[in-house]
Design a protein around this motif. Structure first.
Motif, short mmCIF file in Angstrom:
data_model
loop_
_atom_site.label_atom_id
_atom_site.label_comp_id
_atom_site.label_asym_id
_atom_site.label_seq_id
_atom_site.Cartn_x
_atom_site.Cartn_y
_atom_site.Cartn_z
N CYS A 152 64.29 19.26 41.20
CA CYS A 152 64.73 18.16 40.34
C CYS A 152 64.09 16.85 40.83
O CYS A 152 64.17 16.54 42.02
CB CYS A 152 66.25 18.05 40.38
N LYS A 200 65.11 13.89 40.47
CA LYS A 200 66.10 12.90 40.90
C LYS A 200 66.71 13.26 42.25
O LYS A 200 66.70 12.47 43.18
CB LYS A 200 67.22 12.77 39.86
N CYS A 201 67.24 14.48 42.39
CA CYS A 201 67.95 14.85 43.62
C CYS A 201 67.09 15.68 44.57
O CYS A 201 67.50 15.98 45.69
CB CYS A 201 69.24 15.59 43.29
N CYS A 239 69.20 21.92 40.57
CA CYS A 239 69.63 20.51 40.57
C CYS A 239 71.08 20.38 41.02
O CYS A 239 71.94 21.15 40.62
CB CYS A 239 69.46 19.96 39.14
N LYS A 240 71.31 19.36 41.85
CA LYS A 240 72.66 19.07 42.32
C LYS A 240 73.17 17.71 41.81
O LYS A 240 74.17 17.21 42.32
CB LYS A 240 72.72 19.11 43.85
N CYS A 241 72.46 17.13 40.85
CA CYS A 241 72.91 15.86 40.27
C CYS A 241 74.28 16.04 39.62
O CYS A 241 74.57 17.10 39.08
CB CYS A 241 71.93 15.39 39.19
#
Ligand SMILES: [Zn+2]
Length: 95
Positions: free
Chosen positions: A83, A85-86, A91-93
């Motif tokens: 991901c 972002k994270c 993904c762990k968002c």
């Protein structure tokens, strides 16, 4: 087949027409096909839905060809198996 091979195939098939239509005209087709995909998702016709997915990726490839953008390179640069972002996979968002 890789995304880049699909994009190249679309270039061989349609580049001259895509170039003549231009960015805005091709974007309009892509937007129309995304709307048609949205309509098909409401129904139960899986074959028709698959065809709309095909149209969306085809028009996306056409637009990228006009812009001289390598879709596979761009996609993997932004989503390199994690991901953006994270940085995790999966993904762990938070939602
Ligand atoms: Zn994430």
């Amino acid at each position: 087949m890789h995304i880049s091979e699909f994009q190249e195939m679309m270039k061989q098939l349609y580049f001259e027409r895509d170039k003549a239509r231009g960015i805005n005209g091709t974007l309009n087709w892509l937007v129309e096909e995304v709307a048609e995909l949205g309509e098909e998702l409401k129904g139960i016709n899986r074959e028709a839905t698959e065809k709309e997915f095909a149209d969306v990726i085809a028009w996306l490839a056409s637009l990228a060809n006009i812009m001289g953008i390598d879709l596979e390179k761009a996609a993997l640069a932004k989503y390199p198996n994690k991901c953006p972002k994270c940085q995790a996979s999966p993904c762990k968002c938070t939602f």
